[in-house]
Enzyme design. Structure first.
Site, PDB file in Angstrom:
ATOM      1  CG  HIS A 242      -1.803  -1.075   1.490  1.00 39.08           C
ATOM      2  ND1 HIS A 242      -2.713  -1.589   0.653  1.00 39.08           N
ATOM      3  CD2 HIS A 242      -1.774  -2.234   2.252  1.00 39.08           C
ATOM      4  CE1 HIS A 242      -3.564  -2.614   1.053  1.00 39.08           C
ATOM      5  NE2 HIS A 242      -2.704  -2.908   2.109  1.00 39.08           N
TER       6      HIS A 242
HETATM    7  O1  RIB Z   1      -5.162  -0.300   4.823  1.00 40.76           O
HETATM    8  C1  RIB Z   1      -3.757  -0.335   4.629  1.00 40.76           C
HETATM    9  C2  RIB Z   1      -3.300   0.842   5.237  1.00 40.76           C
HETATM   10  O2  RIB Z   1      -3.401   0.716   6.698  1.00 40.76           O
HETATM   11  C3  RIB Z   1      -1.841   0.890   5.078  1.00 40.76           C
HETATM   12  O3  RIB Z   1      -1.267   2.200   5.331  1.00 40.76           O
HETATM   13  C4  RIB Z   1      -1.126   0.207   6.334  1.00 40.76           C
HETATM   14  O4  RIB Z   1       0.189   0.260   6.573  1.00 40.76           O
HETATM   15  C5  RIB Z   1      -2.236   0.357   7.356  1.00 40.76           C
HETATM   16  O5  RIB Z   1      -1.892   1.603   8.103  1.00 40.76           O
END
Ligand code: RIB
Ligand code: CA
Length: 313
Positions: A242
Site C-alpha cells: 500500500h
Molecule cells: O489499509 C492499509 C493501510 O493501513 C496501510 O497504510 C497500512 O500500513 C495500514 O496503516
C-alpha cells in the site's frame, strides 16, 4: 535539493518501505521530518519504528516526531494481527539510535507549514489522518504552506479491508479524514483500488533479498511477514504493498492513473463508518475534490522501489 515533504506514518511494514524509498531519493525528495501517528500499533511503537527506519537508511539528518496517540473522536483500533506486536515484525532490529524530537508532531507540522512558502510542502500520509486534521483545526492558516496532500487510504470498487465498507487508515479516524477531505486542499488518494494491483509476490521480495545490503534483507524479512495475513485473506500471490505508492507517485507519477472525483467520508453510520464514498460516475452535482488513483504499472513500481532500496546501506 529535492522537493520538500513531510511523511506522516504508522509503521507498519508497508510504511517502512515507503519511508525507505523516500530516504533513498534525496536528490528528488527533501524529507523535512517524519511524524508518527497511532494506527497499526500504538504511538510508542510507531515513533520507535520510524526512528529504526531512519537508522537503517543511514539518514539521521531526518528528524522524527511523535504526533497523536489516539484518533480525534473514536477509541484507537490497531492491527497487530497484520503487522505483528512491534508493528515491523519480520526483521531482527538492532538497538535504536536516532532520538525522538521533543516537540509534538502536530506542532512540528504547523511550524513547518507556517514557515514555508505558499504551497511549498507536500504532505505524504501513510496512516490515519489524525495529525493532519489536528494541525488544520489548531492552526487553519497553516494550510497555506500545503501544495498537495498525497494519501494512502480508502477504497471504492475494492470495498474495505477492515470492514466491508472501510479501509483501515480512514476507519481508525474517520473524523480526521472528514476534516481533510473537506479542507479544499489539493488531494491525491492511493486507495485499495490501486494498491491491490501492487502485490508483494515472492519473486519481487526475492529481488529485494538479492540486493545484498542490510536494507534489502530487512525489507524482504518484513514483507515475508506482512504477506502471511493478506495471502491467506485474499488467496493472492502477495500482500498489497500500500504505502510506497504515495512516495512512488512523487518520484514517478507516470506509473499511476486515475480520475478526479467527489469523495466524502461516512462519519455517522454504524454499518459503513469510514467509507470513502466516491462519486465515480458523476451522479451528483458535487465538485470533484480528490484525484483518485486506480491504475498502476506494478512492475515499474517494484522496479523503482527495489532500485532505490539498493542505494541504501
Ligand atoms: O489499509 C492499509 C493501510 O493501513 C496501510 O497504510 C497500512 O500500513 C495500514 O496503516
Ligand atoms: Ca500505514
Amino acid at each position: 535539493m529535492g522537493h520538500p515533504i513531510l511523511i506522516d506514518t504508522d509503521p507498519g511494514q508497508d510504511d517502512a518501505l515507503a519511508i525507505l524509498l523516500a530516504l533513498a531519493a534525496p536528490e528528488k525528495l527533501d524529507v523535512r521530518g517524519i511524524i508518527a501517528v497511532a494506527g497499526n500499533v500504538p504511538l510508542p511503537l510507531t515513533q520507535k519504528n520510524a526512528r529504526r527506519l531512519v537508522d537503517l537508511a543511514g539518514r539521521d539528518d531526518v528528524p522524527v516526531y511523535a504526533g497523536c496517540s489516539r484518533p480525534m473522536v473514536r477509541d484507537l483500533i490497531t492491527a497487530e494481527n497484520v503487522h505483528g506486536r512491534t508493528g515491523v515484525d519480520g526483521y531482527d532490529w538492532p538497538k535504536t539510535k536516532t532520538p525522538l524530537q521533543d516537540q509534538h508532531g502536530v506542532d512540528f507540522i504547523i511550524d513547518t507549514l507556517m514557515a514555508a512558502d505558499e504551497g511549498e510542502i507536500t504532505l505524504c500520509t501513510l496512516g490515519p489522518l489524525t495529525n493532519i486534521a489536528m494541525a488544520l483545526v489548531k492552526a487553519p492558516q497553516c494550510a497555506r504552506g500545503i501544495g498537495e496532500i498525497v494519501m494512502m487510504g480508502g477504497g471504492f470498487f475494492e470495498g474495505g479491508n477492515t470492514t466491508p465498507a472501510a479501509e483501515f487508515n480512514i476507519l481508525v479516524d474517520p473524523h480526521a479524514a472528514h476534516v481533510v477531505f473537506n479542507s479544499a486542499l489539493p488531494l491525491t488518494l492511493m486507495p485499495l483500488d490501486v494498491t491491490h494491483k501492487a502485490l508483494a509476490t515472492a519473486y519481487r521480495i526475492g529481488d529485494m533479498a538479492a540486493l545484498g545490503n542490510e536494507t534489502g534483507r530487512a525489507c524482504a524479512g518484513m514483507l515475508s511477514y506482512f504477506n502471511r495475513h493478506d495471502v491467506e485473506k485474499y488467496g493472492s500471490e502477495g500482500a498489497p504493498l500500500h504505502d510506497p505508492c504515495v512516495i512512488a507517485y512523487l518520484l514517478k507519477p507516470e506509473l499511476f492513473d486515475g480520475k478526479k472525483v467527489p469523495v466524502q467520508i461516512e462519519i455517522s453510520s454504524g454499518l459503513t463508518l469510514g467509507m470513502t464514498v466516491m462519486d465515480w460516475w458523476g451522479t451528483t452535482a458535487e465538485d470533484p475534490n480528490c484525484m483518485v488513483m486506480n491504475q498502476i504499472d506494478a512492475d515499474g513500481y517494484f522496479d523503482l522501489l527495489t532500485a532505490h532500496l539498493g542505494r541504501l546501506p
